[in-house]
Design a protein around this motif. Structure first.
Motif, PDB file in Angstrom:
ATOM      1  N   ILE A   1       0.317  -0.982   0.027  1.00  0.00           N
ATOM      2  CA  ILE A   1      -0.507   0.199  -0.073  1.00  0.00           C
ATOM      3  C   ILE A   1       0.827   1.365   0.503  1.00  0.00           C
ATOM      4  N   ASN A   2       2.250   1.559   0.924  1.00  0.00           N
ATOM      5  CA  ASN A   2       2.463   2.702   1.043  1.00  0.00           C
ATOM      6  C   ASN A   2       3.730   1.876   2.023  1.00  0.00           C
ATOM      7  N   PRO A   3       5.394   1.811   0.333  1.00  0.00           N
ATOM      8  CA  PRO A   3       6.509   1.925   1.729  1.00  0.00           C
ATOM      9  C   PRO A   3       7.364   2.977   2.544  1.00  0.00           C
ATOM     10  N   THR A   4       6.505   3.460   2.486  1.00  0.00           N
ATOM     11  CA  THR A   4       7.338   4.991   3.609  1.00  0.00           C
ATOM     12  C   THR A   4       6.520   5.642   3.926  1.00  0.00           C
ATOM     13  N   ALA A   5       5.179   4.284   4.909  1.00  0.00           N
ATOM     14  CA  ALA A   5       3.807   5.149   6.008  1.00  0.00           C
ATOM     15  C   ALA A   5       4.211   5.226   6.941  1.00  0.00           C
ATOM     16  N   HIS A   6       3.915   5.898   7.513  1.00  0.00           N
ATOM     17  CA  HIS A   6       4.528   7.028   9.519  1.00  0.00           C
ATOM     18  C   HIS A   6       3.988   5.598  10.081  1.00  0.00           C
ATOM     19  N   LYS A   7       5.281   5.629  10.603  1.00  0.00           N
ATOM     20  CA  LYS A   7       5.244   4.420  11.805  1.00  0.00           C
ATOM     21  C   LYS A   7       4.395   3.804  12.759  1.00  0.00           C
ATOM     22  N   ARG A   8       3.586   5.206  13.148  1.00  0.00           N
ATOM     23  CA  ARG A   8       2.586   5.595  13.857  1.00  0.00           C
ATOM     24  C   ARG A   8       1.919   4.621  13.377  1.00  0.00           C
ATOM     25  N   GLU A   9       1.443   4.603  11.924  1.00  0.00           N
ATOM     26  CA  GLU A   9       0.145   3.677  11.633  1.00  0.00           C
ATOM     27  C   GLU A   9       0.697   2.316  11.324  1.00  0.00           C
ATOM     28  N   MET A  10       2.395   2.046  11.135  1.00  0.00           N
ATOM     29  CA  MET A  10       2.985   0.697  11.093  1.00  0.00           C
ATOM     30  C   MET A  10       2.630  -0.722  12.565  1.00  0.00           C
ATOM     31  N   ASP A  11       2.562   0.972  13.961  1.00  0.00           N
ATOM     32  CA  ASP A  11       2.185   0.388  14.746  1.00  0.00           C
ATOM     33  C   ASP A  11       0.964  -0.715  15.356  1.00  0.00           C
TER      34      ASP A  11
ATOM     35  N   SER B   1       7.929   6.866  22.431  1.00  0.00           N
ATOM     36  CA  SER B   1       7.121   7.320  21.303  1.00  0.00           C
ATOM     37  C   SER B   1       7.901   6.925  20.163  1.00  0.00           C
ATOM     38  N   ILE B   2       9.115   6.263  20.478  1.00  0.00           N
ATOM     39  CA  ILE B   2       9.985   6.081  19.295  1.00  0.00           C
ATOM     40  C   ILE B   2       8.714   5.103  18.715  1.00  0.00           C
ATOM     41  N   HIS B   3       8.377   5.115  18.116  1.00  0.00           N
ATOM     42  CA  HIS B   3       7.422   4.151  16.666  1.00  0.00           C
ATOM     43  C   HIS B   3       8.381   2.866  16.078  1.00  0.00           C
ATOM     44  N   THR B   4       8.133   1.383  16.639  1.00  0.00           N
ATOM     45  CA  THR B   4       8.166   0.444  16.061  1.00  0.00           C
ATOM     46  C   THR B   4       9.702  -0.031  16.422  1.00  0.00           C
ATOM     47  N   ALA B   5      10.129   0.901  17.459  1.00  0.00           N
ATOM     48  CA  ALA B   5      11.751   0.484  18.231  1.00  0.00           C
ATOM     49  C   ALA B   5      11.042   0.997  19.647  1.00  0.00           C
ATOM     50  N   ALA B   6      10.148   1.122  20.648  1.00  0.00           N
ATOM     51  CA  ALA B   6       9.779   2.165  21.827  1.00  0.00           C
ATOM     52  C   ALA B   6      10.669   1.322  22.700  1.00  0.00           C
ATOM     53  N   ARG B   7      11.064   2.161  24.197  1.00  0.00           N
ATOM     54  CA  ARG B   7      11.875   0.906  24.566  1.00  0.00           C
ATOM     55  C   ARG B   7      10.324   1.643  25.999  1.00  0.00           C
TER      56      ARG B   7
ATOM     57  N   VAL C   1      -0.718 -12.342  27.874  1.00  0.00           N
ATOM     58  CA  VAL C   1      -0.771 -10.743  27.365  1.00  0.00           C
ATOM     59  C   VAL C   1      -0.069 -10.852  25.911  1.00  0.00           C
ATOM     60  N   ALA C   2      -0.136  -9.828  25.540  1.00  0.00           N
ATOM     61  CA  ALA C   2       0.344  -9.410  23.892  1.00  0.00           C
ATOM     62  C   ALA C   2       1.430  -8.688  24.432  1.00  0.00           C
ATOM     63  N   GLY C   3       2.485  -9.584  24.203  1.00  0.00           N
ATOM     64  CA  GLY C   3       4.148  -9.330  23.972  1.00  0.00           C
ATOM     65  C   GLY C   3       4.421  -8.274  22.845  1.00  0.00           C
ATOM     66  N   PHE C   4       5.916  -7.480  23.083  1.00  0.00           N
ATOM     67  CA  PHE C   4       5.973  -6.360  21.723  1.00  0.00           C
ATOM     68  C   PHE C   4       5.244  -5.415  22.022  1.00  0.00           C
ATOM     69  N   GLN C   5       4.290  -5.236  23.046  1.00  0.00           N
ATOM     70  CA  GLN C   5       3.395  -4.191  22.554  1.00  0.00           C
ATOM     71  C   GLN C   5       3.303  -3.026  23.753  1.00  0.00           C
ATOM     72  N   GLY C   6       3.228  -2.127  23.173  1.00  0.00           N
ATOM     73  CA  GLY C   6       2.125  -0.938  24.929  1.00  0.00           C
ATOM     74  C   GLY C   6       1.526   0.452  23.827  1.00  0.00           C
TER      75      GLY C   6
ATOM     76  N   THR D   1       5.199  -0.257  19.360  1.00  0.00           N
ATOM     77  CA  THR D   1       5.755  -1.874  19.346  1.00  0.00           C
ATOM     78  C   THR D   1       7.797  -1.525  19.786  1.00  0.00           C
ATOM     79  N   LEU D   2       7.695  -2.368  20.945  1.00  0.00           N
ATOM     80  CA  LEU D   2       9.257  -2.644  20.969  1.00  0.00           C
ATOM     81  C   LEU D   2      10.354  -2.804  19.986  1.00  0.00           C
ATOM     82  N   GLY D   3       9.796  -3.567  18.943  1.00  0.00           N
ATOM     83  CA  GLY D   3      11.232  -3.989  17.618  1.00  0.00           C
ATOM     84  C   GLY D   3      11.141  -5.460  17.997  1.00  0.00           C
ATOM     85  N   ARG D   4      12.131  -6.201  17.163  1.00  0.00           N
ATOM     86  CA  ARG D   4      11.976  -7.193  16.364  1.00  0.00           C
ATOM     87  C   ARG D   4      12.856  -8.088  18.619  1.00  0.00           C
ATOM     88  N   GLY D   5      11.977  -9.084  18.738  1.00  0.00           N
ATOM     89  CA  GLY D   5      12.288  -9.965  19.252  1.00  0.00           C
ATOM     90  C   GLY D   5      11.765  -8.810  21.159  1.00  0.00           C
TER      91      GLY D   5
END
Length: 400
Positions: A57-67, A106-112, A133-138, A147-151
């Protein structure tokens, strides 16, 4: 008896049969008298499939929408696992990351993770529910999904274990524990009974894919005892803790990492502060630099070579070309990093030469070298990586 946090990766819940298998593991733990919190990843290749759909759909989509999109994978997993546990006859409730109290930056796709407010988790445990609990997200301070990124599910599980002061955090995978090398590639790879946090952190950082390095950092910080074990074969796994029995083994693991690019800056002006200017430029773009090699100055110039992740290699090259004049910048993405890790090597002279000898005898050329108290890493051609791991493993770890 105790509070156990269990984490299951995507391969462990990849299909209906495996979801039911996980449900049996969880309910068996619960029936032994334990309180159980389960953290689950998205099924199989769901995350990759969602990324592919987004790119269509959009290879450069905003990371908020990716999350917003990527968080859906874990939502599917937790509901299916809760249904399976319910079918077996145990009380259960599933929670998304934000429902479980995960607050992130608030670092989307690589949050801490900033903190966990465990009130809801504690309330459900008090009701004797198994909590999935759903991992990988907050959620961030703007109430946006992150989302917290890979792993990230590993990190989610350890964070819950730390917040609840759990007795143990079990990380279930498709392998039976932590091995001295990838058992799918090295025939005589040996499973370790235990390993220290520092050794595991180095292995995870250097390419071993059993545990996420952020999860190991957090486990060490909060003293969470980890156990890595198989969801398919019910045998004891590997314990990760503060101290471990060395078993007279100098080297605890050999790893490879192909997510590497080598950036070479040739004949850059040898002036004070040039290294600072180069690496501060990369830092400003959140490009992490690993191994750095600088030549002696000659004719007013010098060469600087460093390694970054493969994706960041071309980006670093472009940034530096805009910044530096009168020098040549080359990016090589056809390289790999092979490393040995072991807390015992510090007091054993000759470890490096033994590694280099094994590579020499296999006719593998070393491009760069990096050392610390518990690891030695070399950069080599990517095509030689598997041969290098086998040769080095054979040199340090006996077959018996």
């Amino acid at each position: 008896m105790g509070l156990i946090v269990q984490k299951f990766g995507g391969s462990s819940v990849a299909n209906a049969e495996r979801v039911m298998n996980v449900a049996r593991i969880v309910t068996d733990t619960y029936k032994q008298g334990n309180d159980v919190v389960v953290v689950v990843s998205a099924q199989g290749d769901t995350t990759d499939d969602l990324i592919e759909k987004a790119n269509e759909i959009n290879p450069t989509a905003h990371k908020r929408e990716m999350d917003q999109l990527l968080a859906a994978g874990e939502q599917i997993s937790i509901s299916l696992l809760a249904m399976a546990i319910e079918k077996i006859g145990c009380p259960v409730i599933s929670l998304l990351g934000w429902q479980a109290g995960f607050n992130t930056n608030s670092i989307h796709t690589a949050a801490r993770i900033k903190n966990i407010k465990p009130n809801r988790l504690q309330a459900e445990i008090a009701k004797h529910n198994i909590v999935v609990v759903a991992g990988f997200q907050g959620i961030n301070r703007y109430d946006d999904l992150t989302t917290l990124g890979r792993g990230g599910s590993d990190t989610s599980a350890v964070a819950i274990a730390a917040a609840l002061k759990a007795d143990k955090c079990q990380i279930f995978t498709d392998v039976e524990g932590v091995y001295t090398a990838d058992p799918r590639k090295v025939d005589n790879a040996k499973k370790l009974k235990d390993i220290t946090y520092d050794e595991m952190l180095e292995l995870a950082t250097l390419g071993a894919q059993v545990l996420n390095n952020r999860s190991v950092e957090m486990a060490k910080k909060y003293g969470v005892e980890l156990e890595v074990l198989s969801s398919l074969n019910p045998i004891p796994g590997t314990i990760v803790k503060e101290t471990a029995k060395m078993e007279k083994m100098l080297i605890r693991g050999v790893t490879k990492d192909k997510d590497v690019a080598l950036v070479s800056i040739l004949k850059v002006q040898d002036t004070p502060g040039i290294a600072f200017k180069i690496f501060s430029k990369l830092s400003a773009k959140n490009i992490n630099v690993d191994i750095i090699l600088q030549s002696f100055g000659r004719d007013g110039t010098k060469d600087i070579v460093f390694s970054v992740s493969k994706d960041n290699g071309p980006i670093a090259k472009e940034l530096l070309e805009d910044m530096l004049d009168d020098c040549t910048i080359v990016c090589n993405t056809d390289v790999a990093k092979v490393s040995i890790v072991g807390a015992g090597m510090e007091s054993h002279p000759g470890t490096a030469s033994k590694m280099f000898e094994a590579l020499y005898e296999t006719n593998i050329n070393i491009q760069m070298i990096s050392t610390s108290e518990i690891k030695i890493s070399v950069i080599i051609d990517a095509e030689d990586a598997d041969r290098a791991v086998s040769a080095v493993h054979k040199a340090f770890i006996p077959n018996d």
